[in-house]
Write a protein that holds these residues in place. Structure first.
Motif, PDB file in Angstrom:
ATOM      1  N   ARG A 252       0.828  -1.215   0.000  1.00 33.02           N
ATOM      2  CA  ARG A 252       0.000   0.000   0.000  1.00 33.02           C
ATOM      3  C   ARG A 252       0.861   1.264   0.000  1.00 33.02           C
ATOM      4  O   ARG A 252       0.505   2.266  -0.589  1.00 33.02           O
ATOM      5  N   PHE A 276      -0.556  -1.222  -5.679  1.00 30.77           N
ATOM      6  CA  PHE A 276      -1.416  -1.855  -4.683  1.00 30.77           C
ATOM      7  C   PHE A 276      -2.890  -1.705  -5.039  1.00 30.77           C
ATOM      8  O   PHE A 276      -3.321  -0.686  -5.561  1.00 30.77           O
ATOM      9  N   PRO A 278      -6.776  -3.089  -3.101  1.00 31.63           N
ATOM     10  CA  PRO A 278      -7.245  -3.739  -1.865  1.00 31.63           C
ATOM     11  C   PRO A 278      -8.045  -5.010  -2.117  1.00 31.63           C
ATOM     12  O   PRO A 278      -9.001  -5.282  -1.419  1.00 31.63           O
ATOM     13  N   TYR A 279      -7.680  -5.759  -3.147  1.00 31.41           N
ATOM     14  CA  TYR A 279      -8.216  -7.108  -3.308  1.00 31.41           C
ATOM     15  C   TYR A 279      -7.080  -7.974  -3.790  1.00 31.41           C
ATOM     16  O   TYR A 279      -6.036  -7.471  -4.205  1.00 31.41           O
ATOM     17  N   CYS A 287      -1.885  -4.808   4.715  1.00 32.32           N
ATOM     18  CA  CYS A 287      -1.855  -3.424   4.222  1.00 32.32           C
ATOM     19  C   CYS A 287      -3.145  -2.672   4.514  1.00 32.32           C
ATOM     20  O   CYS A 287      -3.409  -1.640   3.894  1.00 32.32           O
ATOM     21  N   SER A 288      -3.963  -3.166   5.426  1.00 28.69           N
ATOM     22  CA  SER A 288      -5.107  -2.340   5.836  1.00 28.69           C
ATOM     23  C   SER A 288      -4.536  -1.081   6.493  1.00 28.69           C
ATOM     24  O   SER A 288      -3.425  -1.092   7.012  1.00 28.69           O
ATOM     25  N   PRO A 289      -5.291   0.023   6.417  1.00 27.09           N
ATOM     26  CA  PRO A 289      -4.661   1.308   6.768  1.00 27.09           C
ATOM     27  C   PRO A 289      -4.168   1.387   8.207  1.00 27.09           C
ATOM     28  O   PRO A 289      -3.214   2.116   8.492  1.00 27.09           O
TER      29      PRO A 289
ATOM     30  N   TRP B 379     -11.845  -0.281  -1.723  1.00 26.90           N
ATOM     31  CA  TRP B 379     -10.966   0.867  -1.970  1.00 26.90           C
ATOM     32  C   TRP B 379     -11.221   1.988  -0.953  1.00 26.90           C
ATOM     33  O   TRP B 379     -10.288   2.595  -0.425  1.00 26.90           O
ATOM     34  N   ASN B 382      -9.810   0.986   2.378  1.00 32.27           N
ATOM     35  CA  ASN B 382      -8.352   0.915   2.432  1.00 32.27           C
ATOM     36  C   ASN B 382      -7.697   2.288   2.381  1.00 32.27           C
ATOM     37  O   ASN B 382      -6.687   2.535   3.041  1.00 32.27           O
ATOM     38  N   LEU B 383      -8.250   3.194   1.596  1.00 33.94           N
ATOM     39  CA  LEU B 383      -7.573   4.480   1.417  1.00 33.94           C
ATOM     40  C   LEU B 383      -8.102   5.583   2.331  1.00 33.94           C
ATOM     41  O   LEU B 383      -7.516   6.667   2.383  1.00 33.94           O
ATOM     42  N   SER B 384      -9.203   5.323   3.029  1.00 34.57           N
ATOM     43  CA  SER B 384      -9.760   6.386   3.872  1.00 34.57           C
ATOM     44  C   SER B 384      -9.002   6.467   5.195  1.00 34.57           C
ATOM     45  O   SER B 384      -9.461   6.000   6.238  1.00 34.57           O
ATOM     46  N   ASP B 385      -7.834   7.064   5.124  1.00 36.92           N
ATOM     47  CA  ASP B 385      -7.030   7.261   6.326  1.00 36.92           C
ATOM     48  C   ASP B 385      -6.940   8.746   6.662  1.00 36.92           C
ATOM     49  O   ASP B 385      -6.055   9.173   7.406  1.00 36.92           O
ATOM     50  N   ASN B 388      -6.905  10.886   1.842  1.00 34.12           N
ATOM     51  CA  ASN B 388      -7.391  10.707   0.475  1.00 34.12           C
ATOM     52  C   ASN B 388      -8.876  11.040   0.385  1.00 34.12           C
ATOM     53  O   ASN B 388      -9.687  10.464   1.108  1.00 34.12           O
TER      54      ASN B 388
END
Lengths: 419, 419, 419
Positions: A252, A276, A278-279, A287-289, B379, B382-385, B388
């Motif tokens: 990620r 990267f 997420p599947y 690699c989860s946030p 998605w 995974n990207l909502s940190d 993004n």
């Protein structure tokens, strides 16, 4: 090399027939066989245990299953365990084909292949079969039986650890939940086993994780949450034996050390590097946030990228000894780069140090074909200002990592570099 | 869609004949017609007012103009208002062609087209005509008359505001100072009118600005200087109806939200994206370094990019209903993305949350053709940190923004995301 | 231009025959001839002086050398000084060819060319000759003589300084240690001489360094260590006269001003830009990590990039007057950009300032072919926010630097810009 490839292929063939799922005796039998090669620590986590956002499900075990007509098995679990939808609840009934159809899964576009299907988290049952088989089944009544149990028990996973010089860890993770699929993922298991056996006094501590997909990685993360920051690098190994070229899927982060290492190692081979997503496999979890580990995924043809993916076509003939050996070679090179990569500081940064008086430079000048070894020394000296590691230097110099690492060793021995 | 296109085209045709300039009754008449469609706030700013580095000029109004020979009009303002150089001072004389030539403007390379010329800030007069007309004018005396006035008055511009849920604003700006040029910019006006009519309870407050080019935008900026920081995004609409494909010119920032939004919306259409340059339309003013707003410019064939540009060839036939509809569609999509774009934080960031138990995940596993909706959820999670926004996620995932926004809504409803 | 090229080529031919090395009279004679063109400050640094990590070596001088058979010279230093390995220790012996072979260097793949070899820091001797010559040498005894001395003395280098308006410096560095090689580097010397002569009241102070390779640059750096921070930009000039197109090798920084300047100047010429590498010419020393100066290297065909490199094929015919003139022209353009480059701040940053009232804008509007001069003004105004220098603006605008600099001068004179 042939013996090595044959050995890995033999392990794939031996593991292939077992009926694995995310829990149950298929996984235990698989780990027992892996345990003949590696010293494994096997963990059993009871049904109902809370693991991150998930709960360990009931344990599923199956003894037999079939669809029969007039006592003759038309679809038979004993011949191919993909015939049963994974985690099917038990059933023992006679029903007309018309009613049975709602429980049958085929691949109309690949009529001779049996698909792989599961229903882990919804209680149902079903059969998978070739479309060509279904086409020949006359209407009428069928005896349907799935002799399985869903009951409290445990989820099983295993670890093999090779202690290194430091406690910082590299993880190598393989999913072991797929029944009779060879490339996905007994090939990954076979490569991981040989990789583990090849490690002798490594710099990092290497931890091999053999666990069911998703819930297994989640369980491992849940139980190691306070130790996860020791994981500096990692690889999820899957689909490691088909005839395709190698694919590396980045972590990620996209610029983790493992991403740079794999790009370097693959540089001169046919390969693809993917960003990267997420599947795919258990890099999803690593690699989860919240964890965001430097873990990428190495495959040959990637996840869902070949027609035989998740079908009966993914059998041991789909996997070749040569491909297994090639995947292993890349893993070994990656390990070497990970283990030898350092960041140095040039202690003589004003002008070039005189290498000749230290015996590090060829005395005859004027030649235009400077050797890699000498170029490597110049690159290491020039870029070692504390911000560039040896891997960066090898990439900038377009030299093999091993040449750069050897140059650094020589310069370090001569007192020209410090760590 | 045809009714929509026909309606916009009818507005272009109705506005086309008016003799607009940077001040005067042509602009007022234009705003009056726009006011039949939208609730306008019309501003009059008096001659001599200081606006940033500029001064509002005298007001120009013209009633008639011609070049005649023996009482017969050879060049006639009544037939085409481009024939008079904009802002010409009055004149009423008879003079030989030899002397007149210094006041005539033609396009020798496009001999049948009449050019568009102005002389806003230098007192002079002139006529524009086809080279073919000039070629047929015999030597001799001509009566020359421009019945115009330059006098103290005011500069006129208008705003239409659609209140949103927040005070932060999106501006849509169109220049209304060109006389009989259809694509440039009555087409932009027509699209802006329909875009305004389509907005229902938007998130942002949308402000439509209809103002003369340069001095109008500068006047608006001068009078809204302390409110300019409310403008979060903006589009200058021009040349919105020709047959060419769409061109988006980035804001000076180059990475403003509007730049990313337009790139996303145009992604699957034929289009061109250009870097910012400090010439073109009123993005020049909105993107001057002191303001540096996130304002780009959307056109079809861009500024000075077609042979009919600033000539009599830019007439209503040069504009098509289909192109107007297409430009409007892109604007509407951009509005939707702007309005729905958010940055979320995944509340279950350690491993993937179990979507199945929340009814968000299909229960049958093993299939390789995961649906967009499910991919979009993975998605977003995974990207909502917190770093993004949904647009970034849609771009990374190569998914439509709407799918990603819908996934975010579902996850938000399930308590898995917070703003 | 022809006289200029012929003059530079004459200097190359005059310097070519001298037997230069890293010390000794060949360098002194070379500097004496350069001193006929430029006011030189010649430095003598004694043998044994410590310079950074190095020690100034003994001085080498050679009077004669040959391999003779029966009194007839087969290989003769008097005909070509490349025949002796540079820094050879003296020898006077008769020996069979069998024994002599270990001291002979040829280029089997280029059998008619004599290679250039040195042995600066290891005491040995040797001869270089054409493979075709060696092939015709019968077995038997040969008289071998090298009449050279290695003795305490000094290392010689020279500087020529053109004082500028500021003390900040630009260095131009040429190696002068190669014997009869024309392109490498008497061509660089000839271009540097003309460049120096062309400088009149420059902004920066320009320092030209004529020094032996490696040890000379190291000596200069050692003796100017506390002044090195005055060096803002620099160019190492080498291989400046062959028929190939220009190659610029970036500084170690890669984004130094000189790197941007050279990219701009070369933009519209055939050229190649290479990333920094720690081998080549004295940029190795100036760009060692402790100094890390903004110094790049300009050549035509680069280091080791042509078959004649470091062979007798690099003679005056390999260098053309036209190429010398072209290299000089690029250097002069680079100097102009370096000297005129500034970073301004637009004093009227809110909207565009009204250029017309300041006489800076053409009064007739509507034309689509805006002139470079007007575009340059708009670009300078828009980007001059204190972060962009004129060179950046010229690159963004794709305008010639001179047009942008002229626009800045006009805007500065009008009070619209400050430094």
């Amino acid at each position: 090399m042939s013996a090595l490839g044959d050995g890995m292929h033999a392990l794939v063939r031996r593991l292939y027939p077992l009926c694995r799922s995310i829990t149950g005796n298929g996984v235990r039998d698989t780990l027992r066989i892996i345990g003949e090669h590696l010293d494994l620590h096997v963990h059993e986590v009871p049904t109902g245990a809370q693991v991150l956002d998930w709960t360990v499900p009931q344990e599923w075990n199956i003894r037999d299953a079939y669809i029969a007509r007039d006592g003759e098995r038309v679809v038979d679990f004993q011949r191919l365990n993909l015939h049963v939808v994974g985690y099917s609840v038990p059933v023992e009934r006679t029903m007309p084909l018309e009613e049975l159809r709602g429980h049958l899964h085929t691949l109309p576009d690949q009529p001779d292949l049996v698909p792989y299907r599961t229903s882990y988290y919804a209680p149902t049952w079903g059969f998978c079969l070739a479309q060509s088989t279904l086409d020949e089944m006359p209407e009428g009544d069928y005896e349907v039986r799935i002799d399985a149990t869903l009951a409290n028990g445990s989820l099983t996973y295993a670890e093999h650890v090779v202690r290194g010089q430091v406690d910082d860890e590299v993880i190598v993770s393989c999913h072991v939940c797929h029944p009779s699929l060879a490339n996905d993922n007994m090939a990954g298991v076979a490569v991981a086993v040989e990789l583990a056996k090849s490690l002798v006094n490594p710099y990092y501590t290497y931890r091999f994780i053999f666990a069911p997909g998703t819930i297994g990685a989640i369980t491992w993360l849940a139980r190691n949450r306070d130790r996860v920051d020791r994981v500096k690098h990692g690889i999820v190994l899957a689909c490691a034996g088909d005839r395709g070229s190698l694919t590396y899927k980045q972590s990620r982060r996209g610029d983790a050390d493992i991403d740079r290492v794999m790009a370097h190692v693959l540089r001169d081979r046919p390969h693809e590097i993917r960003e990267f997503s997420p599947y795919g496999y258990d890099e999803r979890q690593y690699c989860s946030p919240g964890f965001n580990l430097g873990v990428g995924s190495l495959t040959r043809t990637p996840y869902a990228g070949y027609p035989e993916y998740h079908t009966s076509g993914d059998n041991p003939d789909f996997v070749t000894p040569e491909s297994l050996v090639d995947t292993l070679a890349v893993c070994r090179e990656a390990v070497e780069v990970l283990d030898r990569n350092r960041t140095y500081v040039n202690l003589s940064p004003y002008g070039e140090p005189q290498l000749g008086k230290r015996g590090l430079y060829e005395s005859l000048g004027g030649r235009s074909d400077a050797k890699d070894a000498q170029l490597a020394m110049l690159w290491v000296l020039n870029l070692s200002d504390g911000t560039n590691d040896l891997l960066t230097i090898a990439d900038r110099a377009r030299l093999p990592f091993a040449a750069v690492a050897a140059a650094a060793d020589a310069l370090h021995a001569a007192g020209l570099l410090k760590d």
